[in-house]
Every structure is written in structure tokens, then in C-alpha cells.
Scaffold this motif. Structure first.
Motif, PDB file in Angstrom:
ATOM      1  N   UNK A 282       0.842  -1.204   0.000  1.00  0.00           N
ATOM      2  CA  UNK A 282       0.000   0.000   0.000  1.00  0.00           C
ATOM      3  C   UNK A 282       0.870   1.245   0.000  1.00  0.00           C
ATOM      4  N   UNK A 283       1.896   1.245   0.835  1.00  0.00           N
ATOM      5  CA  UNK A 283       2.829   2.387   0.843  1.00  0.00           C
ATOM      6  C   UNK A 283       3.655   2.407  -0.429  1.00  0.00           C
ATOM      7  N   UNK A 284       4.011   1.221  -0.902  1.00  0.00           N
ATOM      8  CA  UNK A 284       4.771   1.140  -2.137  1.00  0.00           C
ATOM      9  C   UNK A 284       4.017   1.703  -3.326  1.00  0.00           C
ATOM     10  N   UNK A 285       2.692   1.590  -3.291  1.00  0.00           N
ATOM     11  CA  UNK A 285       1.870   2.106  -4.381  1.00  0.00           C
ATOM     12  C   UNK A 285       1.425   3.551  -4.173  1.00  0.00           C
ATOM     13  N   UNK A 286       1.837   4.157  -3.045  1.00  0.00           N
ATOM     14  CA  UNK A 286       1.588   5.585  -2.915  1.00  0.00           C
ATOM     15  C   UNK A 286       0.993   6.096  -1.630  1.00  0.00           C
ATOM     16  N   UNK A 287       0.596   5.243  -0.709  1.00  0.00           N
ATOM     17  CA  UNK A 287      -0.005   5.730   0.533  1.00  0.00           C
ATOM     18  C   UNK A 287       0.960   6.619   1.302  1.00  0.00           C
ATOM     19  N   UNK A 288       0.414   7.674   1.916  1.00  0.00           N
ATOM     20  CA  UNK A 288       1.226   8.526   2.780  1.00  0.00           C
ATOM     21  C   UNK A 288       0.628   8.538   4.175  1.00  0.00           C
ATOM     22  N   UNK A 289       1.432   8.930   5.140  1.00  0.00           N
ATOM     23  CA  UNK A 289       1.023   8.948   6.544  1.00  0.00           C
ATOM     24  C   UNK A 289       1.087  10.361   7.088  1.00  0.00           C
ATOM     25  N   UNK A 290       0.049  10.728   7.842  1.00  0.00           N
ATOM     26  CA  UNK A 290       0.052  12.010   8.546  1.00  0.00           C
ATOM     27  C   UNK A 290      -0.384  11.761   9.986  1.00  0.00           C
ATOM     28  N   UNK A 291      -0.064  12.711  10.860  1.00  0.00           N
ATOM     29  CA  UNK A 291      -0.548  12.609  12.237  1.00  0.00           C
ATOM     30  C   UNK A 291      -1.831  13.418  12.393  1.00  0.00           C
ATOM     31  N   UNK A 292      -2.361  13.466  13.595  1.00  0.00           N
ATOM     32  CA  UNK A 292      -3.647  14.128  13.828  1.00  0.00           C
ATOM     33  C   UNK A 292      -3.569  15.636  13.672  1.00  0.00           C
ATOM     34  N   UNK A 338      -6.015   6.918  -7.672  1.00  0.00           N
ATOM     35  CA  UNK A 338      -4.870   6.556  -8.508  1.00  0.00           C
ATOM     36  C   UNK A 338      -4.041   5.459  -7.842  1.00  0.00           C
ATOM     37  N   UNK A 339      -3.811   5.609  -6.534  1.00  0.00           N
ATOM     38  CA  UNK A 339      -3.057   4.593  -5.807  1.00  0.00           C
ATOM     39  C   UNK A 339      -3.829   3.278  -5.756  1.00  0.00           C
ATOM     40  N   UNK A 340      -5.148   3.364  -5.593  1.00  0.00           N
ATOM     41  CA  UNK A 340      -5.972   2.157  -5.541  1.00  0.00           C
ATOM     42  C   UNK A 340      -5.922   1.400  -6.860  1.00  0.00           C
ATOM     43  N   UNK A 341      -5.944   2.128  -7.975  1.00  0.00           N
ATOM     44  CA  UNK A 341      -5.854   1.481  -9.281  1.00  0.00           C
ATOM     45  C   UNK A 341      -4.501   0.794  -9.452  1.00  0.00           C
ATOM     46  N   UNK A 342      -3.440   1.442  -8.961  1.00  0.00           N
ATOM     47  CA  UNK A 342      -2.107   0.863  -9.069  1.00  0.00           C
ATOM     48  C   UNK A 342      -1.964  -0.371  -8.183  1.00  0.00           C
ATOM     49  N   UNK A 343      -2.533  -0.301  -6.994  1.00  0.00           N
ATOM     50  CA  UNK A 343      -2.479  -1.429  -6.065  1.00  0.00           C
ATOM     51  C   UNK A 343      -3.317  -2.597  -6.583  1.00  0.00           C
ATOM     52  N   UNK A 344      -4.417  -2.248  -7.237  1.00  0.00           N
ATOM     53  CA  UNK A 344      -5.381  -3.253  -7.698  1.00  0.00           C
ATOM     54  C   UNK A 344      -6.694  -3.049  -6.978  1.00  0.00           C
ATOM     55  N   UNK A 404      11.124   8.519  -3.735  1.00  0.00           N
ATOM     56  CA  UNK A 404      10.137   7.917  -4.621  1.00  0.00           C
ATOM     57  C   UNK A 404       8.747   8.395  -4.206  1.00  0.00           C
ATOM     58  N   UNK A 405       8.032   9.008  -5.147  1.00  0.00           N
ATOM     59  CA  UNK A 405       6.729   9.602  -4.870  1.00  0.00           C
ATOM     60  C   UNK A 405       5.728   9.085  -5.905  1.00  0.00           C
ATOM     61  N   UNK A 406       5.067   7.949  -5.622  1.00  0.00           N
ATOM     62  CA  UNK A 406       4.261   7.265  -6.641  1.00  0.00           C
ATOM     63  C   UNK A 406       3.072   8.048  -7.177  1.00  0.00           C
ATOM     64  N   UNK A 407       2.301   8.711  -6.304  1.00  0.00           N
ATOM     65  CA  UNK A 407       1.099   9.408  -6.768  1.00  0.00           C
ATOM     66  C   UNK A 407       0.946  10.734  -6.039  1.00  0.00           C
ATOM     67  N   UNK A 408       0.273  11.689  -6.717  1.00  0.00           N
ATOM     68  CA  UNK A 408      -0.052  12.972  -6.096  1.00  0.00           C
ATOM     69  C   UNK A 408      -1.416  12.879  -5.404  1.00  0.00           C
ATOM     70  N   UNK A 409      -1.680  13.818  -4.510  1.00  0.00           N
ATOM     71  CA  UNK A 409      -2.933  13.868  -3.761  1.00  0.00           C
ATOM     72  C   UNK A 409      -3.619  15.219  -4.002  1.00  0.00           C
ATOM     73  N   UNK A 410      -4.320  15.372  -5.145  1.00  0.00           N
ATOM     74  CA  UNK A 410      -5.028  16.628  -5.436  1.00  0.00           C
ATOM     75  C   UNK A 410      -6.026  16.964  -4.331  1.00  0.00           C
ATOM     76  N   UNK A 411      -6.085  18.207  -3.948  1.00  0.00           N
ATOM     77  CA  UNK A 411      -6.929  18.618  -2.826  1.00  0.00           C
ATOM     78  C   UNK A 411      -8.412  18.428  -3.114  1.00  0.00           C
ATOM     79  N   UNK A 412      -8.793  18.470  -4.398  1.00  0.00           N
ATOM     80  CA  UNK A 412     -10.210  18.401  -4.752  1.00  0.00           C
ATOM     81  C   UNK A 412     -10.674  16.986  -5.112  1.00  0.00           C
ATOM     82  N   UNK A 413      -9.810  15.999  -4.942  1.00  0.00           N
ATOM     83  CA  UNK A 413     -10.156  14.620  -5.276  1.00  0.00           C
ATOM     84  C   UNK A 413     -10.417  13.793  -4.010  1.00  0.00           C
ATOM     85  N   UNK A 414     -11.149  12.688  -4.145  1.00  0.00           N
ATOM     86  CA  UNK A 414     -11.468  11.859  -2.972  1.00  0.00           C
ATOM     87  C   UNK A 414     -10.217  11.307  -2.283  1.00  0.00           C
TER      88      UNK A 414
END
Length: 513
Positions: A282-292, A338-344, A404-414
Motif C-alpha cells: 500500500x505504501x509502495x503504491x503511494x499511501x502517505x502517513x500524517x498525524x492528527x 490513482x493509488x488504488x488502481x495501481x495497487x489493484x 520515490x513519490x508514486x502518486x499525487x494527492x489533489x486537494x479536490x479529489x477523494x
């Protein structure tokens, strides 16, 4: 019929050993305490690592045994046994070919934390339909292979399920059998060698004779991703016979969100002591982590121990969002389409729609309103990350040394969000073995005769920290070696010389848990 090889544990290491021993001409008795074979191996979700494979070549991935060796040693802080790591790396290509020849499709590859190049092979996710997790797929294929042996050569293999092994037995210098309890009755199973593939001790938390209590008491309060069968039985049995242990204070934590080093917090049961392992892919396909607070706090593709430490330092318990974290420090894992499509999609939908670990938000602003995270902070975090994805950043690496930065996270996308927390995942310590998978006798300063081990029951391969995909690899590589080594044992002439003679010191020993 010649004396059998006894294999204790029916996970990947045990099945690999079984196949090799059978192909080596040995009779095999495979014993497992559960109702079915598979163990923790069946739950593996990130893949099996290997270098110089045909799949890498097809995908244009340049790798080498030196890179793989260096990554493994570096991840383990060079506390690894280099002899064992050399075997692991050199046999990795054959390990993948072994699985593929037994019907496992390992045609996709992920870049996982701590690896310098993509080399973690897994089963490609279908565009639609039900996905097949890599661990489950591998175990299913090897179980089919074992069943084929039974059909083609009846009598060569005996499988004993729901049978608990409680001790090892020996004849003179050889470990030759085990004591078992099945159906409430105790008996001895005799053979010519024993292979221990019983897994680790992550679930061994009871105070009486608990390995976790003895070697990692500071981690007893953490949840685990392991099944209750991870009791360390193999370690305890061999230790009672004088086996040498190594690296027993090295217990790996799961901290990220989607891979071997991460554990999902289930919104339906945030306080559950057993957590569901999140695939590192999941991280390999683009997931990022943030804190609260809405801030990234580390390199999502960094080492497992590194990310664990970052979550524990930079993340606080979450109270309201998605059921909260039950007082555990938690990070928010962000995913998108985008990350979900890459992951499957089928694989991602298992986490999202079936397990319901992820919650969907229409955009970053919706996430901000639901979580209470300051939108200005969240938008700044995502925009700064996106600059690296599209090449607008001044540097090629961010402040966490991520490149390595697999996918972007547009602010207006889900956005899809899950909570993750550190959990006990893997124990690097265990029985000391040599390159032939023989277990060392601590008091004799040499290996036992007839006692082998493979997989998480052993120590030395991973050092202080394990790389993603190296666990399944270790099981296949050393499981096969143990099976071949045990099949070759022939002490019939020695044993016949004992007949009619009084036992000598060390003969017919029985040690139990």
C-alpha cells in the motif's frame, strides 16, 4: 520403509521442507497443531523478495545480489549473520522459480521500505473479481503440490493435524523423534531427523515460561498481528535440549499503514488485541502517513523500525475519528483512486469495502472538517508532497530523505483514510542455524545431528530489523535446504550397532515443554 523425516509446523517453511524432502526420496511426517496447514505464512500480504529474477528483467528493473545483500545487512544494522544472508540472497532467484514452477503467479513487483530497488514479488491483482493475497496463494499452491505427492505415491507422506508436539527425543547423538499429544493421548513419533518450522513467539505473552516476558517485556502491552499459535514452541523444545539462541531481544513492530510493518485499527473494534496486517505494498503504491495535526512525519518507504519510532514519537492517540485508536498512538494513512488502481481495485476494495478499514472523504476539505485537522495545515502538507510528485520541488528528496513519490494527492479529489498503529509482528530471534539449516548445540559448540530449523523459529538472518518480503523468502530458501539436508541423513549402520548394547550417556533422551 526407511525412517521418516519429521517436520513440525505446516507454514511455508514446513511445506517447502516437505516438498524437498519428498523429492529427495525421504518419507515425511508433517505435524501441525492447527486444523489446517498454513500458519502465519497464509496471511502474508506484501510478497517475497528476490533479485535478478525474470520478472525484474521483464519490467526493466536493474538489481544485483550485492544490492540485495547490502540492503538486508543495512536494514539489520549489520547484526545479521552474513553467511546466512549470502545464502538467502544467492538462493532468492531459485526460490521464486520454485514457487512459480508450483503454480504461483509472481508477475508483479513492489518497492517496499528499506529496499533500494523494487524486488518484492507478489501475485498481480485482477482488474475485477476476487484478489488472491500472495501468502494465501503460495500456501494454496504448495498444499496442492503436497496433495499430488499423496496421490502419486501413497504412503510417502503422513500429515498429522491438531497434534501438539511437546518435546524432542534423541538416540545417541541424533535427534530422532518427537513426543506428541493428539486426541488427549500422548505418544512418540519416531524418525531419522526433525525439522522445526514452528514460527515465532509473538503471541507467547503468558507469564509462565513466556519468551516475550523473558526477552521483550517492554512490548507486552502492544497488540499483535499474529495468530495464537505463535507460541515459540519450537524454540522452547530445542532450547530444552541445549540449542543455542540468537537475537532473542529483536522483536519487530508494525507501525505503518499498509504492509508487514503496519496494523489497521478496526473501526468496529479499535481495542482488539489482534490487529489485521496492512500490506506494505500500500505504501509502495503511494499511501502517505500524517498525524492528527495534518503533518507528515517520516519517509513512508523507510525501514520498519524507523517508521515505528516515528509513529510512536509524532502521533498521539485519536479519540473520535473512525472509532478512535483505543489509547494507542495512531497515524492516518491516506490513499486515493490513482493509488488504488495501481495497487489493484479488488485488493484495495477488500480493505475498504469488506473489512471497512478505510473511510472515503470527498476531498481534503471534507477530511479536514471531519477530523478537526486545520485545513491550512493539511493543504500545505499535501501541496508540498505533490510538488515532489510532479517535479516542482527544488530537490529530488524531501525532508525525510524520501526519493520515490508514486502518486499525487489533489486537494479536490477523494481521499481514503485508515488508522494504523504499531503492533508486534515478527520475532527476528530464535534458534541459531548454519548454512545447512542445522541447529547449533550451545554446549557442544557444533550443530546437532538430525535437528534442523527454518523460518521465524530461527535467528540470525535478519539482524535487528527485517525487510519486507524477506520472511517468505527465508521460509522457502531455508525450508528447502532443511528438507534436502534431512533427506540425506542415513545413520542406519550406526543405529544397528546399538542393538543389544546398554544405552550410553546421552542416549534416548526425552525433553518436553
Amino acid at each position: 520403509m526407511a525412517d521418516p523425516v519429521i517436520i513440525v509446523g505446516g507454514g511455508l517453511a514446513g511445506l517447502s521442507a516437505t516438498i524437498e524432502a519428498l523429492e529427495g526420496g525421504a518419507k515425511v511426517i508433517l505435524i501441525d497443531s492447527e486444523k489446517s496447514l498454513g500458519g502465519n505464512s497464509a496471511k502474508a500480504s506484501s510478497g517475497i523478495s528476490a533479485c535478478n529474477t525474470e520478472t525484474q528483467r521483464k519490467l526493466g528493473i536493474e538489481d544485483s545480489r550485492d544490492k540485495f545483500f547490502g540492503d538486508t545487512m543495512s536494514a539489520g544494522d549489520r547484526e545479521n549473520d552474513p553467511v546466512l544472508v549470502n545464502v538467502l540472497v544467492d538462493e532468492s532467484t531459485d526460490a521464486v522459480e520454485f514457487l512459480e514452477n508450483n503454480g504461483v503467479d509472481l508477475g508483479d513487483i513492489n518497492l517496499c521500505g528499506g529496499h533500494s530497488v523494487p524486488r518484492t514479488h507478489w501475485i498481480p491483482s485482477p482488474k475485477e473479481g476476487k484478489p488472491k493475497p500472495v501468502g494465501f496463494g503460495i500456501i494454496s499452491a504448495l498444499k496442492d503440490k503436497v496433495n499430488q505427492f499423496n496421490a502419486s505415491d501413497p504412503g510417502k507422506l503422513e500429515i498429522l493435524l491438531e497434534t501438539k508436539v511437546v518435546g524432542l527425543t534423541s538416540w545417541n547423538e541424533y535427534i530422532t523423534g518427537v513426543n506428541v499429544i493428539t486426541g488427549g493421548k500422548k505418544r512418540e513419533v519416531e524418525g531419522k531427523a526433525v525439522i522445526l518450522t514452528t514460527g515465532g513467539f509473538s503471541a507467547d505473552v503468558k507469564e509462565d515460561h513466556s519468551l516475550m516476558q523473558e526477552f521483550a517485556p517492554d512490548k507486552l502491552s502492544l497488540p499483535t498481528t499474529n495468530g495464537a499459535f505463535a507460541r515459540g514452541d519450537g524454540v522452547k523444545m530445542a532450547r530444552a535440549m541445549g540449542a543455542e539462541l540468537i537475537g532473542m531481544n529483536k522483536v519487530q513492530l508494525i507501525t505503518l499503514v499498509k504492509v508487514h510493518p503496519t496494523a489497521f485499527i478496526d473501526p468496529a473494534d479499535p481495542g482488539a488485541g489482534t490487529k489485521f496486517l496492512a500490506a506494505e505494498a500500500l505504501r509502495g503504491k503511494g499511501a502517505i502517513l500524517i498525524n492528527s495535526k495534518g503533518l507528515r512525519f517520516g519517509n513512508e518507504l523507510g525501514r520498519r523500525d524507523y517508521l515505528t519510532g516515528r509513529i510512536q514519537k509524532e502521533c498521539q492517540p485519536i479519540e473520535k475519528l473512525q472509532g478512535g485508536s483505543a489509547g494507542l498512538p495512531a497515524a492516518l494513512m491516506l490513499f486515493n483512486d490513482e493509488a488504488a488502481d495501481s495497487f489493484g481495485r479488488p485488493g484495495f476494495n477488500f480493505y475498504y469495502m469488506i473489512k471497512k478499514f478505510f473511510v472515503k472523504y470527498d476531498n481534503a476539505e471534507a477530511l479536514s472538517k471531519s477530523t478537526g485537522i486545520d485545513y491550512s495545515v493539511l493543504s500545505k502538507t499535501l501541496t508540498a508532497y505533490n510538488d515532489f510528485v510532479v517535479g516542482k520541488a527544488d530537490k529530488k528528496k524531501d525532508q525525510f530523505d524520501k526519493s520515490t513519490f508514486p502518486v499525487a494527492f489533489p486537494l479536490d479529489k477523494p481521499l481514503y483514510v485508515a488508522l494504523v498503529t504499531p503492533a508486534i509482528h515478527y520475532t527476528m530471534g530464535g534458534l541459531k542455524i548454519d548454512k545447512n539449516a542445522e541447529v547449533f548445540n550451545e554446549f557442544m559448540a557444533k550443530p546437532f545431528k538430525g535437528l534442523f530449523a527454518a523460518g521465524e523459529v530461527t535467528g540470525g538472518v535478519h539482524g535487528s530489523n527485517r525487510l519486507a518480503g524477506n520472511s517468505l523468502l527465508e521460509c522457502v530458501v531455508f525450508g528447502r535446504i532443511a528438507g534436502r539436508s534431512a533427506a540425506k541423513i542415513d545413520y542406519s549402520n550406526e543405529k544397528s550397532s546399538f542393538v543389544g548394547k546398554p544405552p550410553i550417556e546421552g542416549t534416548a533422551k526425552h525433553q518436553e515443554l
